[in-house]
Motif scaffolding. Sequence first.
Motif, short mmCIF file in Angstrom:
data_model
loop_
_atom_site.label_atom_id
_atom_site.label_comp_id
_atom_site.label_asym_id
_atom_site.label_seq_id
_atom_site.Cartn_x
_atom_site.Cartn_y
_atom_site.Cartn_z
N THR A 94 0.86 -1.29 0.00
CA THR A 94 0.04 0.02 -0.13
C THR A 94 0.72 1.35 -0.02
OG1 THR A 94 -0.07 -0.10 2.39
CG2 THR A 94 -2.17 -1.16 1.20
N GLY A 95 2.10 1.14 0.22
CA GLY A 95 3.07 2.32 0.60
C GLY A 95 3.30 2.73 -1.08
N THR A 96 4.03 4.10 -1.15
CA THR A 96 4.14 4.70 -2.36
C THR A 96 6.07 4.76 -2.34
OG1 THR A 96 2.44 5.92 -2.34
CG2 THR A 96 4.52 6.86 -3.73
N VAL A 97 6.59 4.23 -3.53
CA VAL A 97 8.04 4.23 -3.57
C VAL A 97 8.36 5.46 -3.97
CG1 VAL A 97 9.81 3.61 -4.63
CG2 VAL A 97 8.22 1.72 -3.90
N THR A 98 9.23 6.53 -3.09
CA THR A 98 9.49 7.71 -3.49
C THR A 98 10.94 7.75 -4.05
OG1 THR A 98 10.63 8.14 -1.27
CG2 THR A 98 8.19 8.33 -1.36
N PRO A 99 11.13 9.01 -4.70
CA PRO A 99 12.61 9.14 -5.07
C PRO A 99 13.59 8.67 -4.07
CG PRO A 99 11.16 10.75 -5.97
CD PRO A 99 10.35 9.98 -4.91
N ALA B 108 18.84 11.46 -0.87
CA ALA B 108 17.43 10.84 -0.42
C ALA B 108 17.10 11.72 0.92
CB ALA B 108 17.69 9.49 -0.19
N ASP B 109 17.88 11.73 1.81
CA ASP B 109 17.78 12.46 2.92
C ASP B 109 17.14 13.80 2.95
OD1 ASP B 109 18.67 10.26 4.38
OD2 ASP B 109 20.78 11.06 4.94
N GLU B 110 17.69 14.74 2.02
CA GLU B 110 17.13 15.86 1.41
C GLU B 110 15.63 15.84 0.99
OE1 GLU B 110 18.67 18.95 -1.53
OE2 GLU B 110 19.68 19.08 0.08
N HIS C 160 9.94 16.75 1.71
CA HIS C 160 8.59 16.31 1.04
C HIS C 160 7.77 15.44 2.12
CE1 HIS C 160 11.01 17.12 -2.58
NE2 HIS C 160 9.78 17.38 -3.05
N THR C 161 8.19 15.02 3.40
CA THR C 161 7.69 14.36 4.20
C THR C 161 7.40 15.10 5.48
OG1 THR C 161 9.47 13.30 5.01
CG2 THR C 161 8.39 12.24 3.11
#
Length: 146
Positions: free
Chosen positions: A10-15, A132-134, A139-140
Amino acid sequence: MKATQIPPITGTVTPADLLRMAALYLRRHGWHQGTYYALTTDTVTPPACAAGAIGIACAGHRVEHFSQLDGDALADYLTTLAVFVDYLDTHEPIFHIDEDGYLVDEHTSPYSWNDDPGRTANEVITALEAAADEWDRLHTTGGKNR
């Protein structure tokens, strides 16, 4: 649901997820310069450059050129590569000036950056993880997408 059924994702894979997968790929299989993948090996998991590792993270397998990706994987690849370029532009900019003094490209090329003779595998892996951390920071909120 039966014990043998696989639960739905159900999760979305993010950049950010894809950048971390690319970094993990490089840690496990090695880093390469000059082409997407080391041509000296006949393995399905060859050493890769940053862009090649992002491609593998998006497709789940080796692709010779991003144009070989299907629609969703191509969109993920282009988005993730753009996130990486944004990070490089901010933290490790490399701009190319032509012989007349004009800016050739306003963005840092992830290919040129990866292929810099002084670059190390650790620098590439660290940059992928930092990008990824940035992305997560921007965005979260509390572990959820904004």
